[in-house]
Design an enzyme around this catalytic site. Structure first.
Site, PDB file in Angstrom:
ATOM      1  N   GLN B 130     -11.489  -5.489   6.041  1.00 40.27           N
ATOM      2  CA  GLN B 130     -10.955  -6.801   5.689  1.00 40.27           C
ATOM      3  C   GLN B 130     -10.237  -7.429   6.873  1.00 40.27           C
ATOM      4  OE1 GLN B 130      -8.088  -6.703   2.575  1.00 40.27           O
ATOM      5  NE2 GLN B 130      -7.166  -4.794   3.204  1.00 40.27           N
ATOM      6  N   GLY B 131     -10.550  -8.696   7.083  1.00 37.85           N
ATOM      7  CA  GLY B 131      -9.942  -9.422   8.201  1.00 37.85           C
ATOM      8  C   GLY B 131      -8.876 -10.370   7.698  1.00 37.85           C
ATOM      9  N   TYR B 132      -7.672  -9.814   7.481  1.00 37.18           N
ATOM     10  CA  TYR B 132      -6.538 -10.602   6.991  1.00 37.18           C
ATOM     11  C   TYR B 132      -5.548 -10.857   8.119  1.00 37.18           C
ATOM     12  CZ  TYR B 132      -7.218 -10.194   1.901  1.00 37.18           C
ATOM     13  OH  TYR B 132      -7.666 -10.296   0.626  1.00 37.18           O
ATOM     14  N   SER B 133      -4.837  -9.771   8.468  1.00 31.12           N
ATOM     15  CA  SER B 133      -3.698  -9.892   9.388  1.00 31.12           C
ATOM     16  C   SER B 133      -4.113 -10.381  10.762  1.00 31.12           C
ATOM     17  CB  SER B 133      -3.012  -8.533   9.542  1.00 31.12           C
ATOM     18  OG  SER B 133      -2.540  -8.085   8.307  1.00 31.12           O
ATOM     19  N   SER B 165      -8.363  -1.803   9.139  1.00 28.11           N
ATOM     20  CA  SER B 165      -8.773  -0.440   8.791  1.00 28.11           C
ATOM     21  C   SER B 165     -10.290  -0.394   8.705  1.00 28.11           C
ATOM     22  CB  SER B 165      -8.229  -0.023   7.427  1.00 28.11           C
ATOM     23  OG  SER B 165      -6.868  -0.301   7.344  1.00 28.11           O
ATOM     24  N   GLU B 248      -6.909  -4.614  -8.149  1.00 31.13           N
ATOM     25  CA  GLU B 248      -6.427  -3.246  -8.108  1.00 31.13           C
ATOM     26  C   GLU B 248      -5.805  -2.914  -9.461  1.00 31.13           C
ATOM     27  OE1 GLU B 248      -6.770  -0.635  -7.217  1.00 31.13           O
ATOM     28  OE2 GLU B 248      -6.469  -0.150  -5.115  1.00 31.13           O
ATOM     29  N   GLU B 379      10.040  -4.900   2.299  1.00 29.58           N
ATOM     30  CA  GLU B 379      10.857  -6.117   2.199  1.00 29.58           C
ATOM     31  C   GLU B 379      10.122  -7.202   1.400  1.00 29.58           C
ATOM     32  OE1 GLU B 379      10.410  -4.283   4.945  1.00 29.58           O
ATOM     33  OE2 GLU B 379      12.436  -3.485   5.019  1.00 29.58           O
TER      34      GLU B 379
END
Lengths: 372, 398
Positions: B130-133, B165, B248, B379
């Site tokens: 997955q290409g998120y961050s 990942s 999920e 957080e």
């Protein structure tokens, strides 16, 4: 898989909550600490009318024959208002012991009165400079006479009966300890000041007070094991009561953080505050899970019930002290005053920390039960 | 209140357990299976395992039958997690495909997309990342800058992704891009089902503090994608992202059961390890710290069961998932730190020299630092809990 309280249990909670709300919650405790016993008496009468006092008593003695889990919602609600008095000790220490070890005569004499809310009990265990260990029990009950002094006896002044942990065979061992049922009026009650004035401690003194075998709970010299069995029920109940207090503390700080403004915004917007409240919430929910499970384990005689109940008790008492501390800090200056309820929670948390057993001993009890 | 599994659930457990015993590679259960991470052989082994799961019908039990799943119930998924943790099953190389992309395609993909991708997700033929961050969009995912621009029939994509990942093994990427700039940064996002095997995609490894290669940077230099590779609507990708996260169902079940297992292993370690001939478990300080972990481990398992009960009753996961994630990740870190600490000076020994085989505790300890960061930092979880469960005011700037 169903880890939740039933609809009936939750429904009963609502009756109790509504009743205690009508009495202005911690107002009962505040009245009691100012010496007004009538307010507590009337609150207890009301709870008895709702059926709270008869829940776990056998039907033949006027009870509903329900289980520890059914008491959980009631305990959570009385914990939320820091109800003073001996409801917990009477229902979840004395009643299970009377039902399991009491003679027919003892059961017939006491259980119907407890179920009707007409009889309360306390327990006299600690002695000067003693611990909660067997060696600490030196109060003498040899030859049919009570001789000695007990200290920190909870709310003795309002207890009709006292369960006295006494020594019938001299020594420091487990064997030789006997539980004796004594009308509190036969003992000399000497009030002791303690930090939590919503629970009143006293020393009880006996000088050659006679008793007979009908007053022995269980058998002579085997009281220690009986007491431990009673403490399983008591500690499961205590953990639930504390969960009620924790729930109230989280609600109090959440409400305050939403309305109190500084720097032009509610302080709940600052992560230093909101994250601390989340930490409190996490401890509350963990305490609740452990406590619900402990009561279930008690009712079902689960193989892990000793460690489950010890865990629930230790976790709840430790969380109580931490959360009460946080509640003062989050309220700031006003939290330090007698005006708000925070200090009542701080003091009750300390009262319960080493109540009827020390945290250290319960750690060891659980570790041993786990085979460590 | 009832902690029992039904007869049907237990039958499901027996079926899976039997299958695992017959299908796990030789030496897996007794720990003699040779496994060298970060190698091509390891990747091939994981793909082979994924395919075996598919052949056995165990690749994606929660998917509908018509797409190759089993229509598993929530409780069957719990049993599945428990059994996989019990045998410490090989990692699921297509985790992103099975648990995120697949369910999202089933939910909001087109029938063509389902036909094109789902089967290959199950078999492991196409592994997904997955290409998120991005370097400037970590916790603040909506701040992504990777740009996709329409050029004729094609989209041209430029930017950089990070913490990807499985990126070095992946054939496909669930790629989040910016296709337009609006005042609200959640608008103007578009999600692509992008191909990783193309000229404009470069994967660079990141070595984590445990010495392993789990993460990557992914550079996109004029990478290409087509309209058919868009999932959801152009500029409305935020909804897809939310939908993807909602899939999920059993939350962090696997981590909860792993935590429980690691706790039991830690007690065994304390029992067996000795100092001057005495078991560590006789030391007062060790007993106290293990009891503390016992209470918290039991507590988080029971919290999970309580939240699960709620999901079973309402039919959907609640915000309580954030509480499970926060508690379990923080506690896992605490437990693994203790596992090193109670070993005393010997806890330092690493890799082949570690006291316990294959540096088990040291590696897990170092790995655990990522657990309170990945999947939303502690957080961020606290903000979610504060705002969605407790009703505290939102942070400034959001």
């Amino acid at each position: 898989m169903d880890f939740s309280l039933s609809e009936e249990q939750e429904m009963f909670r609502n009756y109790v909550r509504k009743y205690l709300n009508d009495l202005e919650q911690t107002k009962i405790a505040r009245n009691y600490l100012e010496g007004n016993d009538v307010a507590l008496k009337s609150a207890m009468d009301g709870l008895a009318e709702l059926g709270c006092m008869s829940l776990n008593i056998e039907e033949q003695y006027g009870g509903m024959a329900l289980a520890a889990l059914d008491l959980v919602p009631i305990y959570e609600e009385i914990g939320a208002v820091l109800l003073p008095g001996l409801l917990l000790e009477t229902l979840s220490l004395v009643v299970p012991l009377l039902q399991k070890y009491g003679t027919k005569e003892q059961q017939e004499k006491h259980l119907p009165k407890i179920a009707a809310g007409q009889e309360t009990w306390t327990i006299a265990w600690l002695e000067s400079n003693s611990s909660y260990r067997p060696a600490g029990v030196q109060f003498n009950a040899e030859n049919g006479l009570l001789n000695g002094k007990k200290i920190l006896v909870p709310d003795a002044a309002i207890a009709d009966y006292t369960l006295v942990v006494a020594r019938t065979t001299a020594g420091r061992e487990i064997a030789g300890i006997t539980l004796i049922i004594v009308p509190t009026s036969e003992l000399s009650v000497q009030p002791q000041l303690n930090i939590d004035a919503t629970r009143k401690s006293a020393a009880l003194v006996a000088t050659a007070i006679p008793y007979d075998t009908t007053q022995i709970l269980g058998t002579m010299d085997t009281g220690w094991g009986i007491l431990q069995e009673g403490l399983l029920a008591f500690n499961a109940a205590l953990s639930s009561t504390i969960v009620g207090s924790l729930d109230k503390l989280v609600a109090m700080v959440t409400e305050y953080a939403n309305i109190r403004e500084q720097f032009g915004q509610p302080i709940g917007r600052f992560q230093a505050i909101k994250h601390r409240i989340v930490d409190m919430k996490m401890e509350l929910e963990t305490a609740r899970s452990l406590s619900h499970y402990a009561n279930w384990a008690y009712d079902t005689h689960a193989p892990d019930r000793v460690e489950a109940i010890a865990s629930a008790r230790i976790y709840a008492t430790e969380a109580f002290n931490k959360l009460a501390d946080h509640s003062v800090q989050i309220h700031g200056g006003i939290g330090f005053t007698e005006e708000l309820d925070c200090h009542l929670f701080v003091k009750r948390a300390r009262f319960y920390e080493n109540y009827l057993g020390s945290t250290e001993q319960y750690y060891e009890q659980a570790a041993t039960a786990l085979g460590w | 209140m009832d902690f029992a599994f039904s007869a049907k659930e237990e039958a499901f457990r027996t079926e899976l357990r039997t299958w695992l015993e017959n299908n796990l590679p030789q030496g897996w259960l007794d720990g003699t299976f040779p496994l060298v991470k970060d190698t091509k052989d390891y990747e091939l082994f994981l793909r082979q395992w994924q395919n075996q799961l598919y052949e056995g019908g165990w690749a994606a039990i929660a998917w509908p039958k018509k797409y190759g799943g089993r229509d598993a119930t929530l409780m069957e998924e719990i049993v599945y997690h428990q059994e996989m943790v019990r045998v410490n099953a090989p990692a699921l190389v297509n985790y992103v495909g099975i648990h995120m992309v697949g369910p999202t395609l089933i939910h909001i993909g087109t029938e063509e997309q389902r036909a094109r991708y789902l089967k290959k997700i199950l078999t492991g033929e196409e592994v997904w990342c997955q290409g998120y961050s991005e370097p400037n969009a970590g916790s603040d995912v909506a701040a992504i800058q990777t740009a996709a621009v329409k050029d004729g029939e094609q989209w041209v994509i430029n930017g950089q992704k990070v913490w990807t990942s499985f990126g070095h093994m992946a054939d496909k990427c669930f790629l989040v891009t910016r296709t337009a700039k609006f005042e609200k940064k959640h608008k103007g996002i578009t999600c692509f089902l992008a191909d990783m095997h193309q000229e404009g995609v470069e994967v660079v490894p990141i070595i984590s503090m445990d010495g392993h290669h789990d993460f990557n940077e992914v550079y996109l230099n004029d990478a290409k994608a087509t309209d058919a590779e868009i999932i959801g609507e152009v500029d409305e990708g935020w909804r897809v992202i939310i939908a993807l996260l909602m899939h999920e169902r059993t939350g962090i079940g696997a981590q909860v059961f792993t935590l429980e297992q690691q706790f039991n292993e830690l007690v065994d370690l304390a029992r067996q390890a000795t100092e001057d001939g005495e078991s560590l478990l006789t030391k007062q300080a060790v007993r106290k710290s293990l009891m503390d972990l016992y209470m918290k481990t039991r507590g988080s398992l029971l919290n999970y069961y309580r939240n699960l009960t709620k999901s079973l009753k309402t039919g959907q996961p609640g915000a309580e998932g954030s509480m499970d994630k926060l508690l379990v990740s923080e506690l896992t870190k605490q437990l693994l730190a203790q596992s090193i600490s109670i070993q005393g000076h010997q806890g330092l020994l690493w890799k082949d020299d570690a006291v316990v085989g294959k540096s088990y505790w040291q590696d897990n300890y170092l790995y655990s630092f990522g657990q309170t960061i990945g999947g939303g930092t502690s957080e961020i979880q606290k903000n979610t809990i504060a705002e969605r469960i407790l009703g505290l005011p939102k942070d400034m700037g959001r």
